[in-house]
Design an enzyme around this catalytic site. Sequence first.
Site, mmCIF file in Angstrom:
data_model
loop_
_atom_site.group_PDB
_atom_site.id
_atom_site.type_symbol
_atom_site.label_atom_id
_atom_site.label_comp_id
_atom_site.label_asym_id
_atom_site.label_seq_id
_atom_site.Cartn_x
_atom_site.Cartn_y
_atom_site.Cartn_z
ATOM 1 N N ASP A 158 0.018 -9.025 2.055
ATOM 2 C CA ASP A 158 -0.805 -8.100 1.506
ATOM 3 C C ASP A 158 -1.967 -8.740 0.531
ATOM 4 O O ASP A 158 -1.443 -9.717 -0.061
ATOM 5 C CB ASP A 158 -0.213 -6.800 0.447
ATOM 6 C CG ASP A 158 -1.002 -5.776 0.421
ATOM 7 O OD1 ASP A 158 -0.531 -4.676 0.902
ATOM 8 O OD2 ASP A 158 -2.219 -5.844 0.147
ATOM 9 N N ASP A 215 -16.843 15.991 7.779
ATOM 10 C CA ASP A 215 -15.406 16.698 7.877
ATOM 11 C C ASP A 215 -15.071 17.244 9.013
ATOM 12 O O ASP A 215 -16.138 17.853 9.445
ATOM 13 C CB ASP A 215 -15.040 17.693 6.555
ATOM 14 C CG ASP A 215 -14.448 17.206 5.571
ATOM 15 O OD1 ASP A 215 -13.700 15.803 5.453
ATOM 16 O OD2 ASP A 215 -14.569 17.490 4.406
ATOM 17 N N LYS A 225 -10.382 2.395 14.123
ATOM 18 C CA LYS A 225 -8.988 2.662 14.659
ATOM 19 C C LYS A 225 -9.251 2.509 16.184
ATOM 20 O O LYS A 225 -8.420 2.231 17.021
ATOM 21 C CB LYS A 225 -8.521 3.950 13.898
ATOM 22 C CG LYS A 225 -8.209 3.780 12.616
ATOM 23 C CD LYS A 225 -7.038 2.685 12.379
ATOM 24 C CE LYS A 225 -6.889 2.640 10.685
ATOM 25 N NZ LYS A 225 -5.777 1.482 10.572
ATOM 26 N N THR A 252 -13.118 20.070 -6.488
ATOM 27 C CA THR A 252 -14.211 20.919 -5.487
ATOM 28 C C THR A 252 -13.763 21.195 -4.262
ATOM 29 O O THR A 252 -13.235 19.987 -3.511
ATOM 30 C CB THR A 252 -15.547 20.055 -5.376
ATOM 31 O OG1 THR A 252 -16.052 20.031 -6.754
ATOM 32 C CG2 THR A 252 -16.761 20.995 -4.723
ATOM 33 N N GLY A 280 0.828 -1.153 0.003
ATOM 34 C CA GLY A 280 0.000 -0.127 -0.058
ATOM 35 C C GLY A 280 0.985 1.395 0.131
ATOM 36 O O GLY A 280 1.987 1.119 -0.024
ATOM 37 N N SER A 313 -4.785 6.513 13.230
ATOM 38 C CA SER A 313 -4.945 7.761 12.333
ATOM 39 C C SER A 313 -5.564 8.948 13.284
ATOM 40 O O SER A 313 -6.161 8.703 14.486
ATOM 41 C CB SER A 313 -6.238 7.374 11.470
ATOM 42 O OG SER A 313 -6.804 8.615 11.084
ATOM 43 N N TYR A 365 -15.006 4.107 9.767
ATOM 44 C CA TYR A 365 -13.522 3.764 9.759
ATOM 45 C C TYR A 365 -12.573 4.120 10.845
ATOM 46 O O TYR A 365 -11.787 3.530 11.499
ATOM 47 C CB TYR A 365 -13.112 4.694 8.622
ATOM 48 C CG TYR A 365 -11.467 4.870 8.457
ATOM 49 C CD1 TYR A 365 -10.545 3.879 8.360
ATOM 50 C CD2 TYR A 365 -11.120 6.090 8.822
ATOM 51 C CE1 TYR A 365 -9.150 4.387 8.300
ATOM 52 C CE2 TYR A 365 -9.664 6.762 8.925
ATOM 53 C CZ TYR A 365 -8.953 5.448 8.769
ATOM 54 O OH TYR A 365 -7.543 5.993 8.638
HETATM 55 C C1 UD1 Z 1 -9.394 11.655 6.687
HETATM 56 C C2 UD1 Z 1 -8.787 11.353 8.293
HETATM 57 C C3 UD1 Z 1 -7.465 10.848 8.222
HETATM 58 C C4 UD1 Z 1 -7.545 9.380 7.475
HETATM 59 C C5 UD1 Z 1 -8.058 10.003 6.027
HETATM 60 C C6 UD1 Z 1 -8.044 8.536 5.381
HETATM 61 C C7 UD1 Z 1 -9.727 12.906 9.906
HETATM 62 C C8 UD1 Z 1 -9.408 14.183 10.583
HETATM 63 N N1 UD1 Z 1 -8.820 12.565 8.897
HETATM 64 O O1 UD1 Z 1 -8.574 12.482 6.281
HETATM 65 O O2 UD1 Z 1 -7.092 10.415 9.602
HETATM 66 O O3 UD1 Z 1 -6.168 8.867 7.358
HETATM 67 O O4 UD1 Z 1 -9.074 10.444 6.090
HETATM 68 O O5 UD1 Z 1 -8.735 8.968 3.896
HETATM 69 O O6 UD1 Z 1 -10.663 12.232 10.127
HETATM 70 N N2 UD1 Z 1 -11.007 18.162 0.319
HETATM 71 C C9 UD1 Z 1 -11.515 18.898 -0.674
HETATM 72 N N3 UD1 Z 1 -11.806 18.356 -1.928
HETATM 73 C C10 UD1 Z 1 -11.626 17.186 -2.372
HETATM 74 C C11 UD1 Z 1 -10.813 16.184 -1.156
HETATM 75 C C12 UD1 Z 1 -10.719 16.923 -0.066
HETATM 76 O O7 UD1 Z 1 -11.897 19.965 -0.561
HETATM 77 O O8 UD1 Z 1 -11.655 16.520 -3.574
HETATM 78 C C13 UD1 Z 1 -10.881 18.697 1.638
HETATM 79 C C14 UD1 Z 1 -11.590 17.672 2.522
HETATM 80 O O9 UD1 Z 1 -12.811 18.485 2.730
HETATM 81 C C15 UD1 Z 1 -10.671 18.004 3.845
HETATM 82 C C16 UD1 Z 1 -9.126 18.309 3.322
HETATM 83 O O10 UD1 Z 1 -9.324 18.215 1.762
HETATM 84 O O11 UD1 Z 1 -11.016 19.428 4.535
HETATM 85 C C17 UD1 Z 1 -8.717 16.845 3.440
HETATM 86 O O12 UD1 Z 1 -9.060 15.688 3.154
HETATM 87 P P1 UD1 Z 1 -8.909 14.300 2.702
HETATM 88 O O13 UD1 Z 1 -7.596 14.229 1.989
HETATM 89 O O14 UD1 Z 1 -9.986 13.263 2.328
HETATM 90 O O15 UD1 Z 1 -8.373 13.750 4.121
HETATM 91 P P2 UD1 Z 1 -9.277 13.781 5.619
HETATM 92 O O16 UD1 Z 1 -10.539 13.692 5.549
HETATM 93 O O17 UD1 Z 1 -8.684 15.209 6.349
#
Ligand code: UD1
Length: 341
Positions: A31, A296, A153, A216, A10, A124, A149
Amino acid sequence: MKILVTGGTGFIGSHTVIELIQSGYDPVIVDNLSNSNISVLDGIREISGKVPNFYEIDCRNREALRQVFEIEKPEAVIHFAAFKAVGESVDKPLEYYSNNIGSLAILLEIMAEFDMHNLVFSSSCTVYGQPEQLPVTEESPDKNAASPYGYTKVVCEQMIKDVCHSKVALKSAILRYFNPIGAHPTGIIGELPNGVPNNLVPFITQTAIGKRDTLTVFGTDYSTPDGSCIRDFIHVVDLAKAHLAALEWLMNANTTFEIFNLGQGRGNSVLEVVKAFEALTGEGLNYKIGPRRSGDVEQIWANVDKAERLLGWKTKLGIEEGLRDAWNWEKQLQAKEQIRS
Ligand code: UD1
């Protein structure tokens, strides 16, 4: 020294395998390839000059996992193997509970059976939910995980803690990752999301390369300086190195159970990441502001004093390097796809 790495093909697992090899360890990968590709082994060989022993096994397959212990006799386990998509876990909670908790339960039983007591566990920051105080320390009392999820953890951490405090002499380092980004600086291995990526940085690089139309940004009405969410982004190579530091600490530790936050210790907003990416590539990214994504948290970043103090580890790379390496990886992926087609 043989180290069993579950989930070793991974994203974080493969980078850790490389760090292990480069530090003289002998990693053995288990894996089931449910969310990774066998070609990662070629990448590991290309970077490190070695191919670790590999077993295509689901960790819930007790007999197969027992056989790996019998053949390889590892001295420690780094357990990555788990499902990790927050949104998917809401749709398929039982698959998450079965895989993430079931794998760990079987692994712990087999470790006890083989009298092998060193476990580094992949957790996490999701276990914190939205913490009341920032930066969040390992002692933060509020473990209000927002998804199945996240709860897997929480439960896995508790299982490990209970076993550490039982008559089984388990020792464990629990590593709470913040937001891993980037790829290997060679561009040979990186993140390979299945289908549409959930995570921010793969979505950015896929948009920039033309695989996705528009990024987005999920919400700019949060109580943060620019209105977008704040996360602690950590380069996957820094994160991989933390596993070595944790492993070495664990082998010499007197304590049986410790939790470590792994992040940069600073937050960046989603819009800051987008702008940093635009500065890096010198081009505008096609993005729009959309509504909040359900589940989020508004903002979270780590206090990493404990990892620095006990593991002697801290990050060396920032979001610029993370974005540079993720972008380099995306471009190399595209080049390989073009050669194949
Ligand atoms: C979450 C978990 C993290 C986990 C991960 C696994 C929390 C705080 N974090 O991360 O521990 O390892 O998932 O997948 O629970 N965003 C956008 N547009 C997009 C994608 C993301 O704006 O297309 C924003 C999200 O709204 C967020 C930030 O980017 O605010 C990070 O998002 P992402 O990369 O999905 O990670 P987390 O949700 O923070």
